[in-house]
Design an enzyme around this catalytic site. Structure first.
Site, PDB file in Angstrom:
ATOM      1  N   CYS A   1      38.730  61.523  48.601  1.00  0.00           N
ATOM      2  CA  CYS A   1      39.174  62.826  49.085  1.00  0.00           C
ATOM      3  C   CYS A   1      37.955  63.539  49.671  1.00  0.00           C
ATOM      4  O   CYS A   1      36.916  63.637  49.005  1.00  0.00           O
ATOM      5  CB  CYS A   1      39.770  63.644  47.942  1.00  0.00           C
ATOM      6  SG  CYS A   1      40.156  65.348  48.412  1.00  0.00           S
TER       7      CYS A   1
ATOM      8  N   ASP B   1      41.230  58.239  46.254  1.00  0.00           N
ATOM      9  CA  ASP B   1      42.618  58.199  46.713  1.00  0.00           C
ATOM     10  C   ASP B   1      43.000  56.731  46.861  1.00  0.00           C
ATOM     11  O   ASP B   1      42.184  55.907  47.281  1.00  0.00           O
ATOM     12  CB  ASP B   1      42.767  58.900  48.071  1.00  0.00           C
ATOM     13  CG  ASP B   1      42.652  60.411  47.973  1.00  0.00           C
ATOM     14  OD1 ASP B   1      43.126  60.971  46.970  1.00  0.00           O
ATOM     15  OD2 ASP B   1      42.108  61.017  48.905  1.00  0.00           O
TER      16      ASP B   1
ATOM     17  N   VAL C   1      43.023  39.372  64.502  1.00  0.00           N
ATOM     18  CA  VAL C   1      41.892  39.937  63.764  1.00  0.00           C
ATOM     19  C   VAL C   1      41.437  38.895  62.742  1.00  0.00           C
ATOM     20  O   VAL C   1      42.261  38.217  62.112  1.00  0.00           O
ATOM     21  CB  VAL C   1      42.249  41.284  63.092  1.00  0.00           C
ATOM     22  CG1 VAL C   1      43.278  41.120  61.980  1.00  0.00           C
ATOM     23  CG2 VAL C   1      40.997  41.973  62.557  1.00  0.00           C
ATOM     24  N   GLU C   2      40.141  38.715  62.632  1.00  0.00           N
ATOM     25  CA  GLU C   2      39.601  37.781  61.650  1.00  0.00           C
ATOM     26  C   GLU C   2      39.705  38.465  60.286  1.00  0.00           C
ATOM     27  O   GLU C   2      39.245  39.586  60.105  1.00  0.00           O
ATOM     28  CB  GLU C   2      38.151  37.433  62.017  1.00  0.00           C
ATOM     29  CG  GLU C   2      37.577  36.276  61.231  1.00  0.00           C
ATOM     30  CD  GLU C   2      37.179  36.666  59.832  1.00  0.00           C
ATOM     31  OE1 GLU C   2      37.635  35.989  58.879  1.00  0.00           O
ATOM     32  OE2 GLU C   2      36.432  37.655  59.674  1.00  0.00           O
ATOM     33  N   SER C   3      40.349  37.783  59.337  1.00  0.00           N
ATOM     34  CA  SER C   3      40.757  38.450  58.095  1.00  0.00           C
ATOM     35  C   SER C   3      39.591  38.888  57.204  1.00  0.00           C
ATOM     36  O   SER C   3      39.690  39.915  56.533  1.00  0.00           O
ATOM     37  CB  SER C   3      41.730  37.574  57.311  1.00  0.00           C
ATOM     38  OG  SER C   3      41.138  36.345  56.966  1.00  0.00           O
TER      39      SER C   3
ATOM     40  N   HIS D   1      44.179  61.395  54.118  1.00  0.00           N
ATOM     41  CA  HIS D   1      45.049  60.220  54.208  1.00  0.00           C
ATOM     42  C   HIS D   1      45.420  59.901  55.650  1.00  0.00           C
ATOM     43  O   HIS D   1      45.378  58.750  56.076  1.00  0.00           O
ATOM     44  CB  HIS D   1      46.342  60.444  53.401  1.00  0.00           C
ATOM     45  CG  HIS D   1      46.109  60.687  51.955  1.00  0.00           C
ATOM     46  ND1 HIS D   1      46.884  61.543  51.231  1.00  0.00           N
ATOM     47  CD2 HIS D   1      45.200  60.199  51.086  1.00  0.00           C
ATOM     48  CE1 HIS D   1      46.473  61.566  49.974  1.00  0.00           C
ATOM     49  NE2 HIS D   1      45.446  60.756  49.867  1.00  0.00           N
ATOM     50  N   GLU D   2      45.810  60.930  56.372  1.00  0.00           N
ATOM     51  CA  GLU D   2      46.244  60.734  57.757  1.00  0.00           C
ATOM     52  C   GLU D   2      45.101  60.182  58.608  1.00  0.00           C
ATOM     53  O   GLU D   2      45.308  59.288  59.440  1.00  0.00           O
ATOM     54  CB  GLU D   2      46.749  62.058  58.348  1.00  0.00           C
ATOM     55  CG  GLU D   2      47.946  62.653  57.626  1.00  0.00           C
ATOM     56  CD  GLU D   2      47.607  63.515  56.411  1.00  0.00           C
ATOM     57  OE1 GLU D   2      48.525  64.165  55.890  1.00  0.00           O
ATOM     58  OE2 GLU D   2      46.434  63.551  55.960  1.00  0.00           O
TER      59      GLU D   2
END
Length: 154
Positions: free
Chosen positions: A52, A59, A74-76, A93-94
């Site tokens: 936060c 969070d 995307v390479e994991s 969060h957003e």
């Protein structure tokens, strides 16, 4: 079977320290090898953590990322390190959710991408954040993200 060229990757197969921030994290990509075929790739991060920005308290979120590649995957390992780099990062969060999505879109230029971030309650209120690039390609199978609405003890 298609052999993927991984020669340009810097993290896969190497010992890599956890990036200290999302800005430091290096996202990498590999060619998909399946041009002309629409398919959905899903990554699920059920234990995503950030801080936060106001209190410094942790969070937690369950994040689901779906995308239809247009030449790149995307390479994991790099994605894992990128997501883990948020552990000491203070953001709402957003902001976390949209930053993840936009970095992936910038890296991959996918045909379509969506992210669902199901944040655990803070102050008694769960916050869920959803974003996508537009309509998915016609005919792709999009399973439900599989994360139930938060119910508490109800």
């Amino acid at each position: 079977m298609t052999k993927t060229d991984v020669s340009g990757l810097s993290q896969l197969g190497a010992k890599v320290d956890l990036p200290q921030s999302p800005e430091e994290a290096v996202l990498e990509r590999v060619p998909s090898g399946h041009g002309g075929t629409d398919f959905v790739v899903r990554f699920t991060a059920p234990e995503f953590t950030s801080l936060c920005p106001m209190t410094g308290q942790p969070d937690f979120a369950h994040i689901v990322i779906d995308y239809v590649p247009d030449g790149w995957l995307v390479e994991s390992k790099s994605l894992k390190l990128f997501l883990h780099s948020f552990r000491n990062h203070g953001a709402f969060h957003e902001d976390c959710t949209i930053e993840i999505a936009k970095r992936l879109v910038s890296l991959l230029s996918p045909k379509w991408l969506r992210i669902g971030a199901y944040w655990y309650p803070r102050g008694g209120i769960p916050i869920d954040v959803f974003w996508q690039t537009g309509n998915p390609p016609e005919g792709v199978w999009l399973p439900d993200q599989g994360v139930p609405t938060y119910r508490g003890r109800g």
